[in-house]
Design a protein around this motif. Sequence first.
Motif, PDB file in Angstrom:
ATOM      1  N   UNK A  76      26.110  26.229  34.965  1.00 22.42           N
ATOM      2  CA  UNK A  76      26.335  27.679  34.918  1.00 22.42           C
ATOM      3  C   UNK A  76      25.040  28.462  34.734  1.00 22.42           C
ATOM      4  N   UNK A  91      37.739  26.527  46.880  1.00 23.52           N
ATOM      5  CA  UNK A  91      36.810  26.293  45.765  1.00 23.52           C
ATOM      6  C   UNK A  91      36.049  27.539  45.312  1.00 23.52           C
ATOM      7  N   UNK A  92      35.775  28.435  46.243  1.00 24.40           N
ATOM      8  CA  UNK A  92      34.862  29.522  45.933  1.00 24.40           C
ATOM      9  C   UNK A  92      35.465  30.751  45.286  1.00 24.40           C
ATOM     10  N   UNK A  94      38.925  32.536  42.865  1.00 25.18           N
ATOM     11  CA  UNK A  94      40.017  32.283  41.925  1.00 25.18           C
ATOM     12  C   UNK A  94      41.315  32.815  42.522  1.00 25.18           C
ATOM     13  N   UNK A  96      44.423  33.058  41.599  1.00 22.37           N
ATOM     14  CA  UNK A  96      45.391  33.860  40.849  1.00 22.37           C
ATOM     15  C   UNK A  96      44.809  35.201  40.393  1.00 22.37           C
ATOM     16  N   UNK A  97      43.570  35.472  40.804  1.00 21.91           N
ATOM     17  CA  UNK A  97      42.985  36.762  40.433  1.00 21.91           C
ATOM     18  C   UNK A  97      42.860  37.649  41.671  1.00 21.91           C
ATOM     19  N   UNK A 105      33.595  39.596  39.053  1.00 25.11           N
ATOM     20  CA  UNK A 105      33.037  38.430  38.358  1.00 25.11           C
ATOM     21  C   UNK A 105      31.744  37.985  39.038  1.00 25.11           C
ATOM     22  N   UNK A 113      28.008  38.803  29.848  1.00 24.45           N
ATOM     23  CA  UNK A 113      29.310  39.465  30.026  1.00 24.45           C
ATOM     24  C   UNK A 113      29.650  40.144  28.707  1.00 24.45           C
TER      25      UNK A 113
ATOM     26  N   UNK B 167      37.577  38.388  31.225  1.00 19.46           N
ATOM     27  CA  UNK B 167      37.780  37.942  32.602  1.00 19.46           C
ATOM     28  C   UNK B 167      37.244  36.526  32.814  1.00 19.46           C
ATOM     29  N   UNK B 170      39.895  34.068  32.035  1.00 20.80           N
ATOM     30  CA  UNK B 170      40.914  33.986  33.090  1.00 20.80           C
ATOM     31  C   UNK B 170      40.371  33.211  34.276  1.00 20.80           C
ATOM     32  N   UNK B 171      39.108  33.470  34.623  1.00 17.76           N
ATOM     33  CA  UNK B 171      38.504  32.773  35.762  1.00 17.76           C
ATOM     34  C   UNK B 171      38.414  31.273  35.469  1.00 17.76           C
ATOM     35  N   UNK B 174      41.647  29.769  36.118  1.00 15.07           N
ATOM     36  CA  UNK B 174      42.060  29.856  37.517  1.00 15.07           C
ATOM     37  C   UNK B 174      41.271  28.909  38.408  1.00 15.07           C
ATOM     38  N   UNK B 175      39.971  28.797  38.181  1.00 14.39           N
ATOM     39  CA  UNK B 175      39.132  27.957  39.035  1.00 14.39           C
ATOM     40  C   UNK B 175      37.810  27.637  38.330  1.00 14.39           C
ATOM     41  N   UNK B 178      34.584  27.508  40.598  1.00 20.60           N
ATOM     42  CA  UNK B 178      34.133  28.845  40.961  1.00 20.60           C
ATOM     43  C   UNK B 178      33.479  29.530  39.753  1.00 20.60           C
ATOM     44  N   UNK B 184      29.530  31.158  34.642  1.00 21.16           N
ATOM     45  CA  UNK B 184      30.369  31.150  33.456  1.00 21.16           C
ATOM     46  C   UNK B 184      30.358  29.754  32.844  1.00 21.16           C
TER      47      UNK B 184
END
Lengths: 264, 327
Positions: A76, A91-92, A94, A96-97, A105, A113, B167, B170-171, B174-175, B178, B184
């Motif tokens: 990260x 993969x790239x 999300x 569900x968002x 993001x 953040x 967020x 949540x990300x 979710x993935x 990603x 992150x």
Amino acid sequence: MLELINVCKTFNPGTINAKKALKGINLRLNPGDFVTVIGGNGAGKSTMLNAVAGVFPIDSGEIIIDAEHVEHLPEHKHAKFIGRVFQDPMTGTAATMEIQENLAIAARRGERRTFKWGISSKEKKHYRELLATLELGLEDRMTAKVGLLSGGQRQALTLLMATLKQPKILLLDEHTAALDPKTAAKVLELSDKLIAENNLTAMMVTHNMKDAIEHGNRLIMMNNGNIIYDVSGEEKKNLTVEALIAKFSESSGQEFANDRALLT
Amino acid sequence: MEALQNYLSSLPGACAQGMIWGIMAIGVYITYKILDIADLTVDGSICTGAAVCAMMMTMGAPLPVAMICAFIAGMLAGAITGFFHTFMGIPAILSGILTQLILWSVNLKIMGIARDASSAANIALSARNFDLCVNMMEMHKSLVVLEIFAVVLIAVLYWFFGTEYGSTLRATGANPAMSRAQGISTSKSKVVGLVLSNGIVALAGSLLAQYQGNADINMGKGAIVIGLAAVIIGEALFGWLSRNNFALKLISVVLGGIVYFIVYSTVIYIGLDTNYLKMLSAIVVALFLAVPYWKKKYLSNTNSIEKKEAKALLKAQQKEAKKKGEQ
Ligand SMILES: Nc1ncnc2c1ncn2[C@@H]1O[C@H](COP(=O)(O)OP(=O)(O)OP(=O)(O)O)[C@@H](O)[C@H]1O
Ligand SMILES: [Mg+2]
């Protein structure tokens, strides 16, 4: 901009499944270089890109991005420098968002953040304009969940996300391979456009020899964990698929073997 | 007739209990739904919250202090699980079970402090001796207090998960791939989620101790199943209402908890052996958890997103194969 010095990576070391995937890679990209990467199955193309992205620690060697050593950083923390698009459209992003949440993001890649609201109305306006340039109608579906998009739409969105915050390096790993030819061509065109507009340094793995020749200013060929051919400038422009295949046999002493390679 | 009377008079109690467990289930929602982690720590941390609250009250602490300490104790429990999972690489389920076991000992010790003993399996927290915010004797007041708790909690979480930082959690759920590509730290997100979740669960534990008038080492047994039941029932019954609104989703969870306990009271009224209740809950939860799997497996013509995507991918692959064949 990016420098790999003697980078080695072995998967499952010390077992019967041990696999030397990178055998001392040396590579130096200049700012603005757009390098296409080709090679047979298991040549180490994805492994090299993943090493740059910090997906796993490398065994030895150095990776320097913009004069900063990154080989010891977790994945990260590499993200600050790198934009990525993957082979699998899932993969790239999300799923569900929302589209705009995914963009928000990505817009904060490599930044702290905070406890500010996740997306501002100024941003939304900006995203709407950007999405409109894709000409996929996504600008009117900003609050739709990304899971509702097609593979091509998702790859286009991922490209936008990868370049939203200017990366030092853009890594594309067969990012059009899972798309139908027409969509693939469109996504590739978009990649070209974004790289040119933002003057990005990029590496693109492709199994399409013709694409590899037509795109970018430099081409490298990998085999068995090594870079066996590195060509740029006029010489690259004048390459043909036949010449590339001949070059492969000459350098590796083998037939070119990639079950997904498009030779025409 | 008398049985019916009893049943009807048990309903406000069922609502109160349902709301307490609904608040607990919001904690479960954070790990299970948002982070995609099945966290079994909650069986222990709900009791930790109860034990800390009851112990502190017994030692003379004011209620708000006792409840804040319960919240913090729960957060620590979540941190232990997060540490096991992310730093030591232990699968999430096992990490939760390990913490649960640690908490068993810790909870006995905490309650021991109140009794001036080396350990205790329960301690009383009676409304007769203490100034409590919820208790069975003042049902009306209790319901109002619980409502306020739920509303404030949901409002805070709505804000938190809407922020830049929230967020990232949540990300992560979710993935994860990603998320890391976007800078992150998924490990950190998971720990923060587990900490927050177990803090909320422990807070619910402190409410439960006040409501039932004691803290008991066994009070958390099967808590995860009740929590999941509330999440699942809420989603099944009120999901159509909440659509994409996060606050409404959390409200459905609380409503799910209330429905669960009304059903519970009804089952008692009908005269079913209450010993079967845990088994029944487990079976109901198991069935609901199976639904998405069965849908995927047996309903070939659903137009779920995954199906569509799978089809698109398959088509692309076929095309590619064909192309290869042509060469
Ligand atoms: N995570 C992993 N664990 C073990 N072995 C791996 C792993 N990733 C890659 N390998 C092995 O390392 C070698 C290089 O793989 P890599 O994915 O880099 O190839 P590639 O050049 O991208 O090939 P392709 O064109 O098939 O995508 C292969 O032999 C592969 O099996
Ligand atoms: Mg690859």
